[in-house]
Design a protein around this motif. Sequence first.
Motif, PDB file in Angstrom:
ATOM      1  N   GLY A  25       0.857  -1.186   0.000  1.00 24.42           N
ATOM      2  CA  GLY A  25       0.000   0.000   0.000  1.00 24.42           C
ATOM      3  C   GLY A  25       0.889   1.232   0.000  1.00 24.42           C
ATOM      4  O   GLY A  25       2.096   1.134   0.292  1.00 24.42           O
ATOM      5  N   SER A  26       0.326   2.385  -0.347  1.00 25.93           N
ATOM      6  CA  SER A  26       1.194   3.579  -0.336  1.00 25.93           C
ATOM      7  C   SER A  26       1.462   4.048   1.094  1.00 25.93           C
ATOM      8  O   SER A  26       2.416   4.790   1.333  1.00 25.93           O
ATOM      9  N   ASP A  27       0.656   3.590   2.064  1.00 27.61           N
ATOM     10  CA  ASP A  27       0.959   3.892   3.472  1.00 27.61           C
ATOM     11  C   ASP A  27       2.382   3.461   3.823  1.00 27.61           C
ATOM     12  O   ASP A  27       3.100   4.154   4.537  1.00 27.61           O
ATOM     13  N   VAL A  64       4.841  14.127  -2.731  1.00 26.03           N
ATOM     14  CA  VAL A  64       3.513  14.407  -3.275  1.00 26.03           C
ATOM     15  C   VAL A  64       2.740  13.084  -3.283  1.00 26.03           C
ATOM     16  O   VAL A  64       3.089  12.153  -4.005  1.00 26.03           O
ATOM     17  N   ASP A  65       1.735  13.034  -2.441  1.00 21.50           N
ATOM     18  CA  ASP A  65       0.946  11.811  -2.253  1.00 21.50           C
ATOM     19  C   ASP A  65      -0.219  11.848  -3.245  1.00 21.50           C
ATOM     20  O   ASP A  65      -1.181  12.593  -3.073  1.00 21.50           O
ATOM     21  N   GLU A  66      -0.085  11.031  -4.292  1.00 26.36           N
ATOM     22  CA  GLU A  66      -1.074  11.072  -5.383  1.00 26.36           C
ATOM     23  C   GLU A  66      -2.021   9.870  -5.331  1.00 26.36           C
ATOM     24  O   GLU A  66      -2.342   9.267  -6.357  1.00 26.36           O
ATOM     25  N   ALA A  67      -2.502   9.544  -4.133  1.00 26.49           N
ATOM     26  CA  ALA A  67      -3.403   8.387  -4.010  1.00 26.49           C
ATOM     27  C   ALA A  67      -4.627   8.524  -4.932  1.00 26.49           C
ATOM     28  O   ALA A  67      -5.163   7.526  -5.410  1.00 26.49           O
ATOM     29  N   TYR A  68      -5.057   9.775  -5.164  1.00 27.49           N
ATOM     30  CA  TYR A  68      -6.312   9.984  -5.916  1.00 27.49           C
ATOM     31  C   TYR A  68      -6.089  10.643  -7.268  1.00 27.49           C
ATOM     32  O   TYR A  68      -7.017  11.199  -7.849  1.00 27.49           O
ATOM     33  N   VAL A  69      -4.860  10.604  -7.778  1.00 25.90           N
ATOM     34  CA  VAL A  69      -4.527  11.418  -8.952  1.00 25.90           C
ATOM     35  C   VAL A  69      -5.235  10.945 -10.231  1.00 25.90           C
ATOM     36  O   VAL A  69      -5.422  11.721 -11.162  1.00 25.90           O
ATOM     37  N   GLN A 118       1.991   6.770  -5.116  1.00 24.56           N
ATOM     38  CA  GLN A 118       0.701   6.434  -5.739  1.00 24.56           C
ATOM     39  C   GLN A 118       0.252   5.073  -5.211  1.00 24.56           C
ATOM     40  O   GLN A 118       1.000   4.385  -4.505  1.00 24.56           O
ATOM     41  N   THR A 119      -0.954   4.693  -5.589  1.00 27.28           N
ATOM     42  CA  THR A 119      -1.514   3.446  -5.063  1.00 27.28           C
ATOM     43  C   THR A 119      -2.363   2.714  -6.100  1.00 27.28           C
ATOM     44  O   THR A 119      -2.930   3.342  -6.997  1.00 27.28           O
ATOM     45  N   PHE A 120      -2.428   1.398  -5.952  1.00 25.65           N
ATOM     46  CA  PHE A 120      -3.356   0.590  -6.760  1.00 25.65           C
ATOM     47  C   PHE A 120      -4.694   0.413  -6.012  1.00 25.65           C
ATOM     48  O   PHE A 120      -5.565  -0.299  -6.478  1.00 25.65           O
ATOM     49  N   SER A 121      -4.826   1.061  -4.843  1.00 23.77           N
ATOM     50  CA  SER A 121      -6.012   0.836  -4.008  1.00 23.77           C
ATOM     51  C   SER A 121      -7.289   1.452  -4.565  1.00 23.77           C
ATOM     52  O   SER A 121      -8.380   0.969  -4.277  1.00 23.77           O
ATOM     53  N   LYS A 122      -7.163   2.538  -5.303  1.00 22.91           N
ATOM     54  CA  LYS A 122      -8.361   3.301  -5.699  1.00 22.91           C
ATOM     55  C   LYS A 122      -8.720   3.017  -7.148  1.00 22.91           C
ATOM     56  O   LYS A 122      -9.633   2.244  -7.418  1.00 22.91           O
ATOM     57  N   GLY A 153      -5.500  -5.822  -1.768  1.00 20.32           N
ATOM     58  CA  GLY A 153      -4.220  -6.428  -2.163  1.00 20.32           C
ATOM     59  C   GLY A 153      -3.032  -5.711  -1.564  1.00 20.32           C
ATOM     60  O   GLY A 153      -1.959  -6.278  -1.433  1.00 20.32           O
ATOM     61  N   ARG A 154      -3.223  -4.444  -1.207  1.00 22.14           N
ATOM     62  CA  ARG A 154      -2.166  -3.598  -0.626  1.00 22.14           C
ATOM     63  C   ARG A 154      -0.990  -3.451  -1.583  1.00 22.14           C
ATOM     64  O   ARG A 154       0.031  -4.115  -1.466  1.00 22.14           O
ATOM     65  N   LEU A 155      -1.154  -2.585  -2.539  1.00 17.98           N
ATOM     66  CA  LEU A 155      -0.052  -2.306  -3.459  1.00 17.98           C
ATOM     67  C   LEU A 155       0.061  -0.802  -3.692  1.00 17.98           C
ATOM     68  O   LEU A 155      -0.875  -0.151  -4.159  1.00 17.98           O
TER      69      LEU A 155
HETATM   70  N1  PMP Z   1      -2.822   8.775   0.865  1.00 22.09           N
HETATM   71  C1  PMP Z   1      -4.067   9.212   1.010  1.00 22.09           C
HETATM   72  C2  PMP Z   1      -4.320  10.675   0.860  1.00 22.09           C
HETATM   73  C3  PMP Z   1      -5.109   8.330   1.310  1.00 22.09           C
HETATM   74  O1  PMP Z   1      -6.361   8.778   1.490  1.00 22.09           O
HETATM   75  C4  PMP Z   1      -4.818   6.961   1.428  1.00 22.09           C
HETATM   76  C5  PMP Z   1      -5.940   5.961   1.686  1.00 22.09           C
HETATM   77  N2  PMP Z   1      -6.369   5.823   2.962  1.00 22.09           N
HETATM   78  C6  PMP Z   1      -3.493   6.555   1.307  1.00 22.09           C
HETATM   79  C7  PMP Z   1      -2.519   7.476   1.000  1.00 22.09           C
HETATM   80  C8  PMP Z   1      -3.054   5.137   1.522  1.00 22.09           C
HETATM   81  O2  PMP Z   1      -3.659   4.240   0.688  1.00 22.09           O
HETATM   82  P1  PMP Z   1      -3.060   2.778   0.448  1.00 22.09           P
HETATM   83  O3  PMP Z   1      -2.164   2.449   1.611  1.00 22.09           O
HETATM   84  O4  PMP Z   1      -4.247   1.909   0.364  1.00 22.09           O
HETATM   85  O5  PMP Z   1      -2.277   2.871  -0.824  1.00 22.09           O
END
Ligand code: PMP
Length: 354
Positions: A84-86, A179-184, A205-209, A216-218
């Motif tokens: 996950g990007s966390d 730059v946290d692009e979780a929603y880009v 970035q993340t594969f979560s969204k 899957g946490r990527l």
């Molecule tokens: N950054 C932001 C701004 C988020 O809202 C989230 C989701 N909770 C994350 C990062 C982390 O997402 P993930 O670990 O699922 O990639």
Amino acid sequence: MSRFFSEKYSALEVYTPGEQPKDMQYVKLNTNESPFPPSPKAREYAAKAAENLQLYCDPTCAKLTESFAEVYGIGTDEVLFTNGSDDALNFAFMAFCDDDHPAAFADITYGFYPVFAALNRIPFTEIPLKEDFTINADDYIGINKTVFIANPNAPTGIALPLCEIERILLSNPDNVVIVDEAYVDFGAQSAVSLIRQYNNLLVTQTFSKSRSLAGGRLGMAIANKKLIQDLNTIKYSTNPYNVNSMTQAAGIGTLTDEAYTQKNCKTIIENRAYLTAQLEKLGFVHTDSLTNFVFAKHPSFDGKKLYGSLKERGVLVRHFTKERIKDYNRITVGTKAQIDILLKNIQEILEESI
Ligand code: PMP
């Protein structure tokens, strides 16, 4: 707390993840997951990988990295995959912050930043967003701290233009800007194209969204190879096997099916427009979201009460208690059918209150 728990963590205020209740079937619009299943390719590849789970996964994520580098037009040494990007964000706090490089981020932003800072005993400054919840880039000019910017921001959904990110990067040459692009992928501009121009830029970035792989946490960090090397030093000092083999395979599967991701993103963007237009008709005000969620409040209906009434009716949204945003709810953009259920319930709740 046991008497053995280290005192250094005893005051830690943990991150509270969004609710994942199992007591009933909710219309779940509270944790910004995709309403669509992962690509069939992702599921097929993950199932195949499950056949070899007796073996450790590839700590270098070599095949996934190659697929990603090709799709994104970057070098294989310019990306690091994480749980996950966390995980990538935590690595960034560990690698790029200390007493001489304290962290700075907005007062209203991703709630994990202060937790990661506290966990790693890093001093941090929270910089207030403007009244309209936009970021004032001037507040970060020459700040001389390690900057974390969620872009678009959460839970506001508002994006900062790339030229403002560049101003922040240029004015802080001795600090990393994350730059946290979780929603880009839902309409904002990515800073990935700038990683070779600014040696202090790290994008997560993340594969979560957009890629429907939250479970899957990527996630990944994208930057010049020296910054990626630094993150690898942290990774190989904590957990080299942080991305399991099924998830690596699911990631590759997803990347072979970019058309599926793009189609879903397009649908979410359309549904977001529908949701905001309908909320406006019901009297809500909202921020200008470029994400897969909408941040909205009703001028004459309490935010927490609305959250509670919706939950009783089987619809979950996310409410935050922080003073500045307690009138708002963050609503994940779901399918059109989910949105219609949400709207019907909101309408009934509002009517009952008159
Ligand atoms: N950054 C932001 C701004 C988020 O809202 C989230 C989701 N909770 C994350 C990062 C982390 O997402 P993930 O670990 O699922 O990639």
